[in-house]
Motif scaffolding. Structure first.
Motif, mmCIF file in Angstrom:
data_model
loop_
_atom_site.group_PDB
_atom_site.id
_atom_site.type_symbol
_atom_site.label_atom_id
_atom_site.label_comp_id
_atom_site.label_asym_id
_atom_site.label_seq_id
_atom_site.Cartn_x
_atom_site.Cartn_y
_atom_site.Cartn_z
ATOM 1 N N THR A 139 -13.931 8.550 -51.419
ATOM 2 C CA THR A 139 -12.485 8.328 -51.336
ATOM 3 C C THR A 139 -12.129 7.107 -52.165
ATOM 4 N N PRO A 191 -10.563 9.652 -43.841
ATOM 5 C CA PRO A 191 -9.107 9.538 -44.036
ATOM 6 C C PRO A 191 -8.427 10.905 -44.122
ATOM 7 N N SER A 228 -6.102 13.389 -45.810
ATOM 8 C CA SER A 228 -5.635 13.564 -47.189
ATOM 9 C C SER A 228 -4.652 14.716 -47.330
ATOM 10 N N MET A 240 -3.526 9.803 -51.477
ATOM 11 C CA MET A 240 -4.829 9.983 -50.865
ATOM 12 C C MET A 240 -5.690 10.969 -51.651
ATOM 13 N N ALA A 254 0.549 5.991 -48.636
ATOM 14 C CA ALA A 254 -0.697 6.004 -47.870
ATOM 15 C C ALA A 254 -1.807 5.468 -48.756
ATOM 16 N N ASP A 255 -2.726 4.728 -48.150
ATOM 17 C CA ASP A 255 -3.876 4.233 -48.887
ATOM 18 C C ASP A 255 -5.003 3.932 -47.918
ATOM 19 N N VAL A 256 -6.137 3.542 -48.474
ATOM 20 C CA VAL A 256 -7.300 3.163 -47.687
ATOM 21 C C VAL A 256 -7.698 1.761 -48.105
ATOM 22 N N TYR A 279 -10.337 1.467 -43.453
ATOM 23 C CA TYR A 279 -9.355 2.095 -42.568
ATOM 24 C C TYR A 279 -8.185 2.577 -43.412
ATOM 25 N N GLN A 280 -7.545 3.619 -42.944
ATOM 26 C CA GLN A 280 -6.403 4.201 -43.646
ATOM 27 C C GLN A 280 -5.104 3.639 -43.087
ATOM 28 N N GLU A 281 -4.160 3.395 -43.976
ATOM 29 C CA GLU A 281 -2.817 2.991 -43.571
ATOM 30 C C GLU A 281 -1.807 4.004 -44.109
ATOM 31 N N THR A 290 -2.268 3.464 -38.356
ATOM 32 C CA THR A 290 -3.697 3.602 -38.602
ATOM 33 C C THR A 290 -4.328 4.336 -37.432
#
Length: 332
Positions: free
Chosen positions: A55, A102, A104, A114, A161-163, A178-180, A199
């Motif tokens: 990812t 995460p 996606s 994502m 969205a991102d990680v 962690y994903q936000e 999250t």
């Protein structure tokens, strides 16, 4: 998805094509597929076939931010694979997605920002040959989907969205990121809350839902963030009125910046201090990551919006080298 000539064997060498049985999966599920190797003009041997889950991750170091590759699972699909000239060799594989993989895709559609995929790497003559990425659409668990639907029902609008690399304080994590998922709040909170970040941290038994409300730039001159954290079992998450819980939390944040939540017999404090610091939300790197029905909710919002080692991850090359799809020897 991509048939790739193995340049290490020269002209007339074998080609490889990795095929997923399905591009759709959920955290905790097993992804299956085959690595198909078409023999070239002469026999060949591949020392090892490696498959990894990859990812895109943002890594913060001081005032600098770098986007890199996070390889968060790697398995061997075969060793000393003999490829006979002119014949097709098929190697089946399976990958079990970590519960913290995460999200996606939502509602079957890609979640903007994502990327999660399966990458094939062949070891030939002791040297790795990194292949193309086969995108994987990882949907939310049913328990997570209930939370996302509540965001849609309340009028939140998807932002991004991102990680991010790092560990959340006070939350047990298997992976080093962690994903936000960021939202603009409902219009009734305009001027008081600029955005809300969501999250998820899941395991086979429990779901942790972390919320962060960003009040910087709003009517609060002191700024700062407020955090909410809810621990529930997956079964409890299906029975929870998330719209009421989230709206109640955000209302208290907008009014006074603090409050309590009780779910599944476990009480969680949330709020911020005079410095805008979460009482138990910052991770060890200083990141501020803490943070029933099927319907259009989140899916509609998404469609409209449409290196080093960290926690065991391998952070590699810039993402353009991995996600742009292919090298010079690729042919679709």
């Amino acid at each position: 998805m991509f048939k790739r000539m193995l340049s290490a064997f020269g002209v007339g060498g074998p080609s490889v094509d990795t095929v997923l049985d399905s591009p759709h999966a959920l955290p905790g599920e097993v992804v299956t597929g085959q690595v198909r190797i078409q023999g070239g003009s002469k026999d060949a041997q591949i020392e090892e076939i490696l498959l990894s889950l990859v990812t895109r991750v943002e890594v913060e170091r001081g005032d600098h931010e770098r986007v890199g590759t996070a390889e968060f699972l790697r398995v061997s699909a075969g060793r000393k694979v003999q490829v006979t000239a002119g014949e097709l060799t098929t190697i089946p594989f399976q990958l079990t997605l970590p519960w913290e993989t995460p999200i996606s895709a939502v509602g079957g559609r890609e979640l903007p920002g994502m990327v999660v995929g399966v990458r094939t790497e062949l070891v030939i003559a002791g040297a790795p040959d990194k292949g193309d990425l086969d995108p994987l659409l990882v949907g939310p668990l049913e328990s997570q989907d209930r939370v996302l639907e509540a965001f849609g029902e309340l009028g939140f609008q998807f932002r991004s969205a991102d990680v991010e690399a790092g560990q959340l304080h006070g939350v047990r994590q298997e992976l080093g990121f962690y994903q936000e998922i960021e939202f603009f709040p409902p219009s009734r909170y305009a001027g008081r809350v600029s955005q809300v970040e969501l999250t998820f941290v899941a395991d086979p038994h429990e779901l942790v839902v972390i919320l962060e409300a960003d009040k910087r730039g709003g009517m609060f001159r002191s700024g700062g963030d407020s955090f909410g954290r809810f621990h529930v079992s997956h079964e409890e998450a299906l029975r929870t009125d998330w719209a009421a819980a989230i709206d109640g939390w955000l209302a208290k944040v907008a009014q006074s910046g603090g409050g309590q939540a009780m779910f599944g017999g476990r009480q969680e404090q949330y709020g911020h201090d005079q410095y805008g610091h979460d009482r138990h939300g910052y991770d060890q790197h200083g990141h501020h990551g803490q943070h029933g029905r099927r319907g259009p909710g989140m899916g509609g919002m998404v469609a409209g919006a449409a290196a080093g080692v960290v926690g065991g991850m391998i952070l590699g090359e810039v993402m353009g080298d991995v996600f742009d799809g292919g090298d010079e020897g690729s042919e679709e």
